[in-house]
Design a protein around this motif. Structure first.
Motif, PDB file in Angstrom:
ATOM      1  N   ASN A 149       0.851  -1.195   0.000  1.00 48.94           N
ATOM      2  CA  ASN A 149       0.000   0.000   0.000  1.00 48.94           C
ATOM      3  C   ASN A 149       0.885   1.243   0.000  1.00 48.94           C
ATOM      4  O   ASN A 149       1.256   1.755   1.053  1.00 48.94           O
ATOM      5  N   GLU A 150       1.246   1.688  -1.199  1.00 48.50           N
ATOM      6  CA  GLU A 150       2.157   2.833  -1.313  1.00 48.50           C
ATOM      7  C   GLU A 150       1.669   3.782  -2.406  1.00 48.50           C
ATOM      8  O   GLU A 150       2.279   3.869  -3.479  1.00 48.50           O
ATOM      9  N   ASP A 151       0.587   4.483  -2.119  1.00 46.80           N
ATOM     10  CA  ASP A 151       0.088   5.534  -3.015  1.00 46.80           C
ATOM     11  C   ASP A 151      -0.207   5.058  -4.432  1.00 46.80           C
ATOM     12  O   ASP A 151       0.111   5.746  -5.413  1.00 46.80           O
ATOM     13  N   VAL A 152      -0.813   3.904  -4.553  1.00 49.35           N
ATOM     14  CA  VAL A 152      -1.238   3.432  -5.872  1.00 49.35           C
ATOM     15  C   VAL A 152      -2.493   4.220  -6.258  1.00 49.35           C
ATOM     16  O   VAL A 152      -3.430   4.336  -5.458  1.00 49.35           O
ATOM     17  N   THR A 153      -2.509   4.778  -7.453  1.00 46.50           N
ATOM     18  CA  THR A 153      -3.656   5.606  -7.853  1.00 46.50           C
ATOM     19  C   THR A 153      -4.772   4.734  -8.438  1.00 46.50           C
ATOM     20  O   THR A 153      -4.555   3.589  -8.840  1.00 46.50           O
ATOM     21  N   LYS A 154      -5.946   5.350  -8.496  1.00 45.40           N
ATOM     22  CA  LYS A 154      -7.114   4.736  -9.101  1.00 45.40           C
ATOM     23  C   LYS A 154      -6.821   4.350 -10.565  1.00 45.40           C
ATOM     24  O   LYS A 154      -7.248   3.315 -11.042  1.00 45.40           O
ATOM     25  N   GLU A 155      -6.070   5.209 -11.249  1.00 49.44           N
ATOM     26  CA  GLU A 155      -5.733   4.955 -12.661  1.00 49.44           C
ATOM     27  C   GLU A 155      -4.799   3.750 -12.777  1.00 49.44           C
ATOM     28  O   GLU A 155      -4.934   2.933 -13.689  1.00 49.44           O
ATOM     29  N   GLN A 156      -3.849   3.645 -11.863  1.00 48.75           N
ATOM     30  CA  GLN A 156      -2.936   2.495 -11.892  1.00 48.75           C
ATOM     31  C   GLN A 156      -3.688   1.194 -11.602  1.00 48.75           C
ATOM     32  O   GLN A 156      -3.446   0.166 -12.228  1.00 48.75           O
ATOM     33  N   LYS A 157      -4.623   1.265 -10.656  1.00 46.83           N
ATOM     34  CA  LYS A 157      -5.407   0.057 -10.348  1.00 46.83           C
ATOM     35  C   LYS A 157      -6.221  -0.369 -11.568  1.00 46.83           C
ATOM     36  O   LYS A 157      -6.317  -1.558 -11.883  1.00 46.83           O
ATOM     37  N   LEU A 158      -6.793   0.619 -12.244  1.00 45.66           N
ATOM     38  CA  LEU A 158      -7.582   0.291 -13.431  1.00 45.66           C
ATOM     39  C   LEU A 158      -6.689  -0.321 -14.521  1.00 45.66           C
ATOM     40  O   LEU A 158      -7.092  -1.255 -15.215  1.00 45.66           O
ATOM     41  N   ALA A 159      -5.466   0.185 -14.625  1.00 46.07           N
ATOM     42  CA  ALA A 159      -4.523  -0.364 -15.611  1.00 46.07           C
ATOM     43  C   ALA A 159      -4.168  -1.820 -15.264  1.00 46.07           C
ATOM     44  O   ALA A 159      -4.024  -2.665 -16.158  1.00 46.07           O
ATOM     45  N   LEU A 160      -4.041  -2.114 -13.974  1.00 48.27           N
ATOM     46  CA  LEU A 160      -3.778  -3.504 -13.555  1.00 48.27           C
ATOM     47  C   LEU A 160      -4.972  -4.392 -13.907  1.00 48.27           C
ATOM     48  O   LEU A 160      -4.810  -5.508 -14.420  1.00 48.27           O
ATOM     49  N   ILE A 161      -6.175  -3.895 -13.645  1.00 44.85           N
ATOM     50  CA  ILE A 161      -7.385  -4.672 -13.932  1.00 44.85           C
ATOM     51  C   ILE A 161      -7.506  -4.929 -15.440  1.00 44.85           C
ATOM     52  O   ILE A 161      -7.729  -6.064 -15.882  1.00 44.85           O
ATOM     53  N   LYS A 162      -7.323  -3.887 -16.225  1.00 46.28           N
ATOM     54  CA  LYS A 162      -7.440  -4.045 -17.683  1.00 46.28           C
ATOM     55  C   LYS A 162      -6.343  -4.967 -18.233  1.00 46.28           C
ATOM     56  O   LYS A 162      -6.597  -5.841 -19.051  1.00 46.28           O
ATOM     57  N   GLY A 163      -5.123  -4.772 -17.731  1.00 43.86           N
ATOM     58  CA  GLY A 163      -3.995  -5.561 -18.232  1.00 43.86           C
ATOM     59  C   GLY A 163      -4.119  -7.041 -17.886  1.00 43.86           C
ATOM     60  O   GLY A 163      -3.851  -7.910 -18.725  1.00 43.86           O
ATOM     61  N   ALA A 164      -4.521  -7.330 -16.659  1.00 41.94           N
ATOM     62  CA  ALA A 164      -4.644  -8.732 -16.245  1.00 41.94           C
ATOM     63  C   ALA A 164      -5.779  -9.415 -17.005  1.00 41.94           C
ATOM     64  O   ALA A 164      -5.664 -10.574 -17.426  1.00 41.94           O
ATOM     65  N   THR A 165      -6.861  -8.691 -17.206  1.00 41.48           N
ATOM     66  CA  THR A 165      -7.999  -9.251 -17.952  1.00 41.48           C
ATOM     67  C   THR A 165      -7.583  -9.545 -19.399  1.00 41.48           C
ATOM     68  O   THR A 165      -7.847 -10.636 -19.928  1.00 41.48           O
ATOM     69  N   GLN A 166      -6.898  -8.584 -20.015  1.00 41.45           N
ATOM     70  CA  GLN A 166      -6.466  -8.766 -21.406  1.00 41.45           C
ATOM     71  C   GLN A 166      -5.490  -9.941 -21.531  1.00 41.45           C
ATOM     72  O   GLN A 166      -5.515 -10.685 -22.517  1.00 41.45           O
ATOM     73  N   LEU A 167      -4.627 -10.101 -20.526  1.00 41.40           N
ATOM     74  CA  LEU A 167      -3.661 -11.208 -20.535  1.00 41.40           C
ATOM     75  C   LEU A 167      -4.374 -12.556 -20.622  1.00 41.40           C
ATOM     76  O   LEU A 167      -3.977 -13.437 -21.396  1.00 41.40           O
TER      77      LEU A 167
END
Lengths: 66, 66, 66, 66, 66, 66
Positions: free
Chosen positions: A10-28
């Motif tokens: 938990n080190e200042d991860v932004t909402k945009e970064q979380k969304l990028a993780l969600i989109k990237g993992a789903t696409q993978l």
């Protein structure tokens, strides 16, 4: 139908970064296994640095040493 | 001895609802497999809607679209 | 959207019992929290009795003592 | 390379106790399996007592009964 | 230091596909959060279709209906 | 009441080593937090080396390089 769990400190991860993780993992899962994105679930756990250890040290300490 | 982990989004779940999940999951293991309720553990994780993705979107967005 | 993980020991659980766990856990989330069953995921992990410990003993031993 | 996840109730666990859990779990993997401590990860999850059930009761209730 | 767990059904996933999941998930954490790949761990769980439920049905049944 | 999950690669871990992990993890929770061993659960997951990645490589490959 896949389920992906991403654990990070938990080190200042932004909402945009979380969304990028969600989109990237789903696409993978779509790209590699042809899974249906509509039922692909991604859960991100943000763990306090006091609660994450590596090499027998907690991350809070490791961050200070840098 | 079973261990049940229920992950849900953090959206105003009450103490009473959590207790109903604990009681229901414990009873399910008793009914289906004859497990001992005394050692049946249930852990509920409430996950922020920014941290839960489905279909490549986070739940925060999905809730707004409704 | 909930995700339920049920960990039990690997001791001759039948296909019918697993289906009963899946149906029961899904219904529990519908009944208590009004979740959509179509996106409720249940994953059952069957763990070897050598790999499950309680009270500092593995279940293989505990079963023999009975 | 091992990964250890310790789930405990959130009841005033100190930073020092968490570090002792991290050090102890890491050392256990070194002692028993000869694992490399540098890549041994320990993650501690502190779970609210309302969210932890055993015997069909939540821990919040169990603590009050004592 | 991140930890990624990918749960998929056990349906003839090849060694090459698993490696693609490992590489892709690791790269995602590097790209989005600048994490160190050397300590990024990915664990893939392959779950029997009898043990995975969605919509109150197990995947074994769902596959037959198609 | 704690729950400890130890994930290791599936590489000829013996029954005795697993028991040592169970006993050691249970004792750790007793020593550090005064937890009751009778309700301390330890679950060991042995993961195939093809399914465990670190540094973007799977462990099967890493073992061959040594």
């Amino acid at each position: 139908m896949p389920y992906v769990n991403i654990k990070i400190t938990n080190e200042d991860v932004t909402k945009e970064q979380k969304l990028a993780l969600i989109k990237g993992a789903t696409q993978l899962l779509v790209d590699v296994l042809g899974k249906n994105p509509a039922t692909t679930v991604v859960v991100i756990d943000e763990v306090e640095t006091d609660n994450w250890g590596i090499g027998g040290e907690c991350v809070t300490q490791l961050r200070k040493q840098k």
